[in-house]
Design a protein around this motif. Structure first.
Motif, PDB file in Angstrom:
ATOM      1  N   ALA A  64       4.075  -6.453  -1.177  1.00 17.00           N
ATOM      2  CA  ALA A  64       4.537  -7.014   0.091  1.00 17.00           C
ATOM      3  C   ALA A  64       3.636  -6.619   1.261  1.00 17.00           C
ATOM      4  N   LEU A  65       2.730  -5.678   1.049  1.00 18.59           N
ATOM      5  CA  LEU A  65       1.830  -5.204   2.095  1.00 18.59           C
ATOM      6  C   LEU A  65       0.525  -5.991   2.120  1.00 18.59           C
ATOM      7  N   ALA A  66       0.302  -6.854   1.143  1.00 17.96           N
ATOM      8  CA  ALA A  66      -0.992  -7.527   0.974  1.00 17.96           C
ATOM      9  C   ALA A  66      -1.431  -8.272   2.221  1.00 17.96           C
ATOM     10  N   ALA A  67      -0.556  -9.023   2.865  1.00 16.33           N
ATOM     11  CA  ALA A  67      -0.961  -9.809   4.042  1.00 16.33           C
ATOM     12  C   ALA A  67      -1.391  -8.890   5.190  1.00 16.33           C
ATOM     13  N   ASP A  68      -0.675  -7.784   5.387  1.00 18.69           N
ATOM     14  CA  ASP A  68      -1.042  -6.833   6.447  1.00 18.69           C
ATOM     15  C   ASP A  68      -2.398  -6.182   6.141  1.00 18.69           C
ATOM     16  N   LEU A  87      -0.101   2.406   6.869  1.00 16.41           N
ATOM     17  CA  LEU A  87      -1.324   1.616   6.882  1.00 16.41           C
ATOM     18  C   LEU A  87      -2.149   2.028   8.093  1.00 16.41           C
ATOM     19  N   VAL A  88      -3.413   2.376   7.844  1.00 18.91           N
ATOM     20  CA  VAL A  88      -4.315   2.873   8.876  1.00 18.91           C
ATOM     21  C   VAL A  88      -5.526   1.951   8.952  1.00 18.91           C
ATOM     22  N   GLY A  89      -5.865   1.532  10.172  1.00 20.14           N
ATOM     23  CA  GLY A  89      -7.005   0.640  10.373  1.00 20.14           C
ATOM     24  C   GLY A  89      -8.338   1.351  10.206  1.00 20.14           C
TER      25      GLY A  89
END
Length: 159
Positions: free
Chosen positions: A150-154, A131-133
């Motif tokens: 499972a990545l949705a919140a991040d 994941l990259v901002g």
């Protein structure tokens, strides 16, 4: 720190480009394979993409044949497989190596910025996710077993 947006990549059609067109977006970069136990994650990745693309998420798939030779197809065969079987509409790039002396510079950068368990940089298997901002900083690395949903919140925290 290398500027992730200047790293050269090649599309599945063979076009050379950089990730510069995605500057200012949140990126989820994934090494993928079509004949892997994790291949159904394409659906979850597509679901994330459709859910968040209008808010600035880009999912980027990079096929890799380094793990059990689970991605033997050509770039065009891989693209067709993803579209027909999972309705993938996010970009699928040309096949790359993610480990070793021929590792693609993008994955060398991602691994250096977000090492895996026990600090190892080596990618262990297909469907490792990064994941990259919006600023190009690598925020987090996820294991192959981590399901896309499972990545949705991040992801939401970065949008």
């Amino acid at each position: 720190m290398a500027d992730i947006f200047n790293i050269p990549v090649r599309t599945s059609e063979g076009k050379k480009m950089t990730l510069g067109e995605f500057e200012g977006k949140v990126l989820l970069v994934v090494n993928t394979a079509s004949q892997c136990g994790f291949t159904p994650q394409y659906q979850g990745l597509e679901d994330l993409y459709r859910r968040y693309k209008d808010r600035g998420l880009m999912v980027l798939g990079f096929p890799c044949n380094q793990f059990g030779h689970q991605e033997p197809g050509s770039d065009s065969e891989i693209q067709e497989f993803c579209t027909l079987n999972f309705g993938v509409s996010f970009p699928i790039y040309a096949k790359v190596d993610v480990n070793g002396s021929d590792a693609h510079p993008l994955f060398s950068h991602l691994k250096q910025e977000a090492p895996g368990i026990f600090g190892t940089e080596r990618i262990k298997w297909n469907f490792t996710k990064f994941l990259v901002g919006r600023d190009g900083a690598v925020v987090k690395r996820y294991a192959p077993k981590d399901k896309p949903e499972a990545l949705a919140a991040d992801i939401e925290a970065l949008l």
